[in-house]
Write an enzyme that holds these catalytic residues in place. Structure first.
Site, PDB file in Angstrom:
ATOM      1  N   GLU A  49       0.812  -1.222   0.000  1.00 36.63           N
ATOM      2  CA  GLU A  49       0.000   0.000   0.000  1.00 36.63           C
ATOM      3  C   GLU A  49       0.843   1.269   0.000  1.00 36.63           C
ATOM      4  O   GLU A  49       0.391   2.308  -0.495  1.00 36.63           O
ATOM      5  CB  GLU A  49      -0.950   0.015   1.206  1.00 36.63           C
ATOM      6  CG  GLU A  49      -2.084  -0.983   1.135  1.00 36.63           C
ATOM      7  CD  GLU A  49      -1.756  -2.326   1.761  1.00 36.63           C
ATOM      8  OE1 GLU A  49      -2.674  -3.145   1.937  1.00 36.63           O
ATOM      9  OE2 GLU A  49      -0.542  -2.559   2.079  1.00 36.63           O
ATOM     10  N   PHE A 111      -9.901  -7.230  16.220  1.00 28.55           N
ATOM     11  CA  PHE A 111      -8.836  -7.652  15.310  1.00 28.55           C
ATOM     12  C   PHE A 111      -8.549  -6.559  14.274  1.00 28.55           C
ATOM     13  O   PHE A 111      -9.458  -6.061  13.623  1.00 28.55           O
ATOM     14  CB  PHE A 111      -9.283  -8.941  14.603  1.00 28.55           C
ATOM     15  CG  PHE A 111      -8.325  -9.454  13.577  1.00 28.55           C
ATOM     16  CD1 PHE A 111      -7.055  -9.889  13.930  1.00 28.55           C
ATOM     17  CD2 PHE A 111      -8.687  -9.508  12.235  1.00 28.55           C
ATOM     18  CE1 PHE A 111      -6.174 -10.375  12.973  1.00 28.55           C
ATOM     19  CE2 PHE A 111      -7.812  -9.984  11.264  1.00 28.55           C
ATOM     20  CZ  PHE A 111      -6.548 -10.418  11.649  1.00 28.55           C
ATOM     21  N   GLN A 112      -7.292  -6.167  14.195  1.00 28.43           N
ATOM     22  CA  GLN A 112      -6.793  -5.147  13.277  1.00 28.43           C
ATOM     23  C   GLN A 112      -7.309  -3.739  13.592  1.00 28.43           C
ATOM     24  O   GLN A 112      -7.201  -2.834  12.756  1.00 28.43           O
ATOM     25  CB  GLN A 112      -7.126  -5.489  11.818  1.00 28.43           C
ATOM     26  CG  GLN A 112      -6.421  -6.749  11.307  1.00 28.43           C
ATOM     27  CD  GLN A 112      -6.603  -6.984   9.832  1.00 28.43           C
ATOM     28  OE1 GLN A 112      -7.691  -6.791   9.286  1.00 28.43           O
ATOM     29  NE2 GLN A 112      -5.540  -7.406   9.156  1.00 28.43           N
ATOM     30  N   VAL A 379      15.717   8.732  -3.097  1.00 26.84           N
ATOM     31  CA  VAL A 379      16.373   9.581  -2.106  1.00 26.84           C
ATOM     32  C   VAL A 379      17.713   8.961  -1.722  1.00 26.84           C
ATOM     33  O   VAL A 379      17.847   7.749  -1.592  1.00 26.84           O
ATOM     34  CB  VAL A 379      15.469   9.752  -0.865  1.00 26.84           C
ATOM     35  CG1 VAL A 379      16.261  10.241   0.335  1.00 26.84           C
ATOM     36  CG2 VAL A 379      14.343  10.720  -1.177  1.00 26.84           C
ATOM     37  N   PHE A 464      24.692   7.373   0.872  1.00 30.11           N
ATOM     38  CA  PHE A 464      24.533   8.720   1.427  1.00 30.11           C
ATOM     39  C   PHE A 464      24.595   8.685   2.948  1.00 30.11           C
ATOM     40  O   PHE A 464      25.107   9.602   3.585  1.00 30.11           O
ATOM     41  CB  PHE A 464      23.209   9.320   0.957  1.00 30.11           C
ATOM     42  CG  PHE A 464      23.167  10.823   1.024  1.00 30.11           C
ATOM     43  CD1 PHE A 464      23.759  11.592   0.037  1.00 30.11           C
ATOM     44  CD2 PHE A 464      22.538  11.470   2.075  1.00 30.11           C
ATOM     45  CE1 PHE A 464      23.732  12.973   0.096  1.00 30.11           C
ATOM     46  CE2 PHE A 464      22.508  12.853   2.137  1.00 30.11           C
ATOM     47  CZ  PHE A 464      23.101  13.608   1.150  1.00 30.11           C
TER      48      PHE A 464
END
Length: 573
Positions: A49, A111-112, A379, A464
């Site tokens: 997602e 639940f969840q 990035v 980086f």
């Protein structure tokens, strides 16, 4: 029976929404079932997602129109958050549909169970819980209007039982974007003109707000004889066809942009919220133009605040300005030419058998890509090379997580770009760390038949992050990556995969990938010891790097320091 979900899909279709990015789940069943009967809206089935939210944000940035992503209850919609933060900070209109647990179970630690309206509040301009079918479609209309007008993320939290319930009102409303021009009052424009006219030298700093205002900014620069420095999000709008361009400043920029800022008596900020105070001159007067007044003065105090669109404000300001002499501009452009030449000298092939210089790879990507290509760097160090070596021309686009600064943005954003235009060449500059973070969504490219060109800067490290550690005087720790052959992984997924281990093979590999009718991945082994040196090295950074060098020798890792020096001598001399 028209359900809440059916009315929602009908309204989105009426408002021009052409796709929804997401993963299905039982709490989304009513919405996905309604989608099944509305083929005019495509379901873009991603593998995570977070990718859905990044993709929706990228589509919105490309089109300017509201886009939609969806997540099922609990963990499903929580995964949206990072991509939604990016969309919110990039100020693009996105509607997120956050499914929720059954209404009667809310508050029972079911639940969840989560509390989405609290969790999404910081990354949205509007978030509301739909507790009753009677609240719809009015809350949907408010969410769309808010996302469009405030250019941000709107979230509707909808329990599955509410979505599947009969609609109390089945109206469908077209939410049109309002059009207006915002210009500061004449006395404020005159105040800004007085400051600019009194200054001996002016430098323009432009950002994302200069989109669509290229001609007006050029007129300002001509009248003020001003060099133009751009922030990262201003690069695609200001760099091309400009006799005033002197590059970037900041951590990603280079010396000429920094110098043009530091030697100005006045700074004219146009549509930018450039975040690094240390790169602003201490004693220059500052005029800041932004359509959002709350953005003004966040980085340093300003002398004149102008609330208005850049295009309209620039056009109104030019007649009030005196023509300046061009000494400051000539000096800045001369320094830029020298700086540009030094940067270009770094973008050369490595010796036979050596890892590819990332500067060379970025430069060849720019040279071989289409004239209207969309570039998306991950990035990290790929952003630095994109900033310094990708050439903009007014037709090319440059997208990225430039405000939120999230890893793993490149491939997900490419999905959003290509879903709305599969014919437009879209090239990612992917870091090996960013690519692997959401590696599964390479499969989305295959499943959705999206011809992304993924170029991997494979240096087997979080490069980086290593540089940040070295600048702080620390030995790099937990930054090495054990990478597979990404080209082989891509081929196993059904993607054209090409491996490059020598500079002589770069052009042929990129040309083959760019010409391929489908997704392609080019895995390029790049030198992990390349330093991305900022335009102005602070004392603390120099001290930290010296301390790193000493610790490297004392820890018995002197060969690493030798490799570092050998690789970067060409940058220093």
């Amino acid at each position: 029976m028209v359900t809440v979900a059916e009315n929602l899909i009908q309204t989105l279709s009426l408002n021009g929404v052409q796709r929804i990015y997401g993963l299905p789940g039982d709490s989304l069943n009513a919405i996905t079932e309604s989608l099944r009967t509305h083929p005019e809206i495509e379901w873009v089935h991603v593998r995570h997602e977070e990718t859905a939210a990044f993709a929706a944000g990228a589509e919105a940035e490309m089109t300017g129109d509201v886009t939609v992503c969806a997540g099922s209850c609990g963990p499903g919609n929580l995964h949206l958050i990072n991509g939604l933060y990016d969309a919110q900070r990039s100020r693009v209109p996105v509607l997120a549909l956050a499914a929720h647990i059954p209404t009667e179970e809310i508050g029972t630690t079911y639940f969840q169970e989560t509390h989405p309206q609290e969790l999404f509040r910081e990354c949205s301009v509007y978030v509301e819980y739909v507790a009753d079918p009677k609240q719809m479609p009015r809350l949907l209309e408010i969410a769309l209007r808010t996302a469009i007008e405030q250019r941000g993320v709107a979230v509707l939290v909808i329990p599955g039982d509410v979505a599947s319930a009969a609609a109390h009102d089945d109206r469908r409303t077209l939410v049109r974007k309002a059009r207006s021009a915002v210009v500061p009052l004449p006395d404020q424009l005159q105040e800004a003109a007085d400051v600019l006219n009194a200054a001996r030298s002016v430098t323009i700093l432009g950002g994302a707000g200069t989109a669509g205002a290229h001609a007006e900014v050029m007129q300002l620069a001509e009248r003020l004889a001003s060099p133009i420095v751009h922030a990262m999000r201003g690069k695609e709008h200001l760099e091309y066809d400009s006799p005033y361009d002197v590059g970037m400043t900041g951590l990603l920029g280079f010396a000429s942009g920094y110098k043009a800022m530091s030697e100005a008596d006045a700074i004219l900020m146009l549509g930018t919220d450039f975040p690094y105070p240390q790169f602003y001159p201490d004693d220059a007067r500052v005029i800041q133009v932004d359509i959002r007044g709350a953005q003004i003065g966040r980085r340093r105090p300003v002398d004149v605040a102008l609330v208005g669109g850049v295009r309209e404000t620039a056009a109104a300001l030019v007649p009030l300005l005196e023509q300046k002499k061009d000494r400051h501009l000539k000096d800045a452009r001369k320094h830029y030419a020298k700086t540009r030449a030094k940067l270009d000298d770094l973008a050369t092939p490595a010796r036979k058998g050596a890892a590819v210089h990332p500067q060379y790879l970025a430069r060849r990507i720019s040279a071989l890509a289409a004239e209207d290509a969309v570039f998306i760097p991950d990035v990290g160090s790929p952003v630095v090379y994109a900033a310094r070596y990708l050439e903009m021309n007014g037709r090319r686009r440059l997208l990225g997580s430039f405000s939120h600064g999230s890893m793993a943005n490149a491939v997900p954003q490419a999905i959003g770009v290509l879903a709305q235009d599969r014919a437009r060449q879209t090239v990612t500059l992917s870091g090996d760390g960013g690519l692997t973070m959401l590696l599964g969504d390479l499969l989305t490219l295959v499943q959705m038949k999206l011809p992304a060109k993924v170029v991997v800067f494979n240096n087997s490290s979080l490069n980086f992050v290593e540089l940040e550690m070295k600048a702080a005087g620390q030995l790099p720790f937990a930054t090495s990556l054990e990478n597979p052959d990404f080209a082989a992984v891509a081929r196993a997924m059904g993607i054209k995969g090409i491996r490059v281990e020598d500079s002589r093979d770069v052009d042929a590999a990129l040309t083959e990938a760019f010409a391929h009718d489908g997704p392609a991945l080019v895995d390029v082994l790049t030198d992990p010891q390349e330093l991305t040196i900022p335009p102005a090295i602070q004392f603390e950074q120099a001290k930290g790097f010296a301390l790193y060098s000493l610790r490297t020798v004392l820890s018995g890792r002197g060969d690493e320091l030798f490799d570092l020096a050998k690789t970067n001598l060409r940058q220093l001399f």
